[in-house]
Design a protein around this motif. Structure first.
Motif, PDB file in Angstrom:
ATOM      1  N   THR A 122       0.841  -1.190   0.000  1.00 27.26           N
ATOM      2  CA  THR A 122       0.000   0.000   0.000  1.00 27.26           C
ATOM      3  C   THR A 122       0.875   1.239   0.000  1.00 27.26           C
ATOM      4  N   SER A 123       0.316   2.330  -0.522  1.00 32.81           N
ATOM      5  CA  SER A 123       1.005   3.612  -0.405  1.00 32.81           C
ATOM      6  C   SER A 123       0.865   4.087   1.037  1.00 32.81           C
ATOM      7  N   LEU A 124       1.660   5.051   1.419  1.00 33.68           N
ATOM      8  CA  LEU A 124       1.598   5.567   2.777  1.00 33.68           C
ATOM      9  C   LEU A 124       0.213   6.134   3.096  1.00 33.68           C
ATOM     10  N   ASP A 125      -0.474   6.643   2.081  1.00 33.24           N
ATOM     11  CA  ASP A 125      -1.816   7.183   2.305  1.00 33.24           C
ATOM     12  C   ASP A 125      -2.932   6.172   2.057  1.00 33.24           C
ATOM     13  N   GLY A 126      -2.582   4.882   1.994  1.00 37.54           N
ATOM     14  CA  GLY A 126      -3.590   3.833   2.034  1.00 37.54           C
ATOM     15  C   GLY A 126      -4.204   3.385   0.728  1.00 37.54           C
ATOM     16  N   TYR A 127      -3.509   3.585  -0.389  1.00 37.06           N
ATOM     17  CA  TYR A 127      -4.040   3.154  -1.683  1.00 37.06           C
ATOM     18  C   TYR A 127      -3.252   1.960  -2.215  1.00 37.06           C
ATOM     19  N   ILE A 128      -3.974   1.043  -2.899  1.00 37.58           N
ATOM     20  CA  ILE A 128      -3.320  -0.139  -3.469  1.00 37.58           C
ATOM     21  C   ILE A 128      -3.042   0.027  -4.958  1.00 37.58           C
ATOM     22  N   GLN A 134     -13.145  -6.149   1.926  1.00 34.91           N
ATOM     23  CA  GLN A 134     -14.165  -5.558   2.790  1.00 34.91           C
ATOM     24  C   GLN A 134     -15.193  -6.616   3.209  1.00 34.91           C
ATOM     25  N   THR A 135     -15.582  -7.476   2.292  1.00 36.25           N
ATOM     26  CA  THR A 135     -16.518  -8.559   2.624  1.00 36.25           C
ATOM     27  C   THR A 135     -15.905  -9.483   3.665  1.00 36.25           C
ATOM     28  N   ILE A 192      -7.347   3.621  -5.587  1.00 33.39           N
ATOM     29  CA  ILE A 192      -8.164   2.515  -5.076  1.00 33.39           C
ATOM     30  C   ILE A 192      -7.729   2.265  -3.638  1.00 33.39           C
ATOM     31  N   PRO A 193      -8.626   2.511  -2.679  1.00 36.40           N
ATOM     32  CA  PRO A 193      -8.225   2.381  -1.273  1.00 36.40           C
ATOM     33  C   PRO A 193      -8.074   0.917  -0.849  1.00 36.40           C
ATOM     34  N   LEU A 194      -7.137   0.694   0.052  1.00 35.07           N
ATOM     35  CA  LEU A 194      -6.979  -0.639   0.620  1.00 35.07           C
ATOM     36  C   LEU A 194      -8.204  -1.001   1.442  1.00 35.07           C
ATOM     37  N   PHE A 195      -8.613  -0.109   2.320  1.00 42.20           N
ATOM     38  CA  PHE A 195      -9.789  -0.350   3.155  1.00 42.20           C
ATOM     39  C   PHE A 195     -10.894   0.606   2.737  1.00 42.20           C
TER      40      PHE A 195
END
Length: 177
Positions: A13-19, A121-122, A145-148
């Motif tokens: 992931t990026s530091l800001d939470g994107y995959i 998420q599921t 695209i966010p990780l969470f």
């Protein structure tokens, strides 16, 4: 008595939470100086089964020019439509929780959630995830695209350990029940 298999998220992931970026690019990830394969081979040896969402599977099939990357593993792709199984992949469109619980009750090595965010998420909502191994890149991409994904869930974690691979930092968490 057999040990229950763990469902593990292993992802960068990026530091800001994107995959990935909004256009599904991972170029930002490959521009970071790592060390070897950043722990991938070591992790891959602990896995027997691979789980992939259909969007991630389609991305892999568009970008992998050689052979299917998880050829030597049991591989399931989750989809809402009916798709015929291939030599490498079984497509699943039934009850995710009961399917995963059946997999986890079998003897064997860990189960890896390759991606993506919707499938993760599921799994989180259904309390199916046992471990999270995040490799954080020292990059901020601003959006993507966010990780969470945003949702009605909470996951409490316990830090198992950290490692670094040159510029990457690996955070290993156990999910508290």
């Amino acid at each position: 008595m057999s040990k229950k298999r763990n469902l593990v998220l292993f992802i960068a992931t990026s530091l800001d939470g994107y995959i990935a970026t909004k256009d599904e690019s991972l170029d930002w990830l490959f521009s970071v100086e790592g060390e070897g394969d950043n722990g991938y081979s070591e992790f891959y040896d602990t896995v027997e089964t691979v789980l992939i969402g259909k969007k991630t599977y389609d991305w892999i099939m568009r970008h992998e020019t050689e052979e299917f990357p998880y050829k030597n593993k049991e591989c399931y792709v989750f989809t809402r439509s009916t798709v015929e199984d291939t030599e490498d992949v079984s497509f699943i469109n039934g009850d995710i929780a009961s399917f995963i619980n059946q997999l986890k009750s079998q003897e064997g090595k860990n189960i890896w959630i390759v991606g993506g965010g919707e499938l993760l998420q599921t799994f989180i909502k259904e309390k199916l995830v046992d471990e999270i191994i995040l490799t954080v890149a020292p990059t901020i991409i601003g959006n993507g695209i966010p990780l969470f994904r945003e949702g009605e869930y909470q996951l409490d974690l316990s830090l198992k350990g950290t490692r670094n691979f040159n510029q990457f930092v690996e955070l290993h968490y156990i999910v508290k029940n």
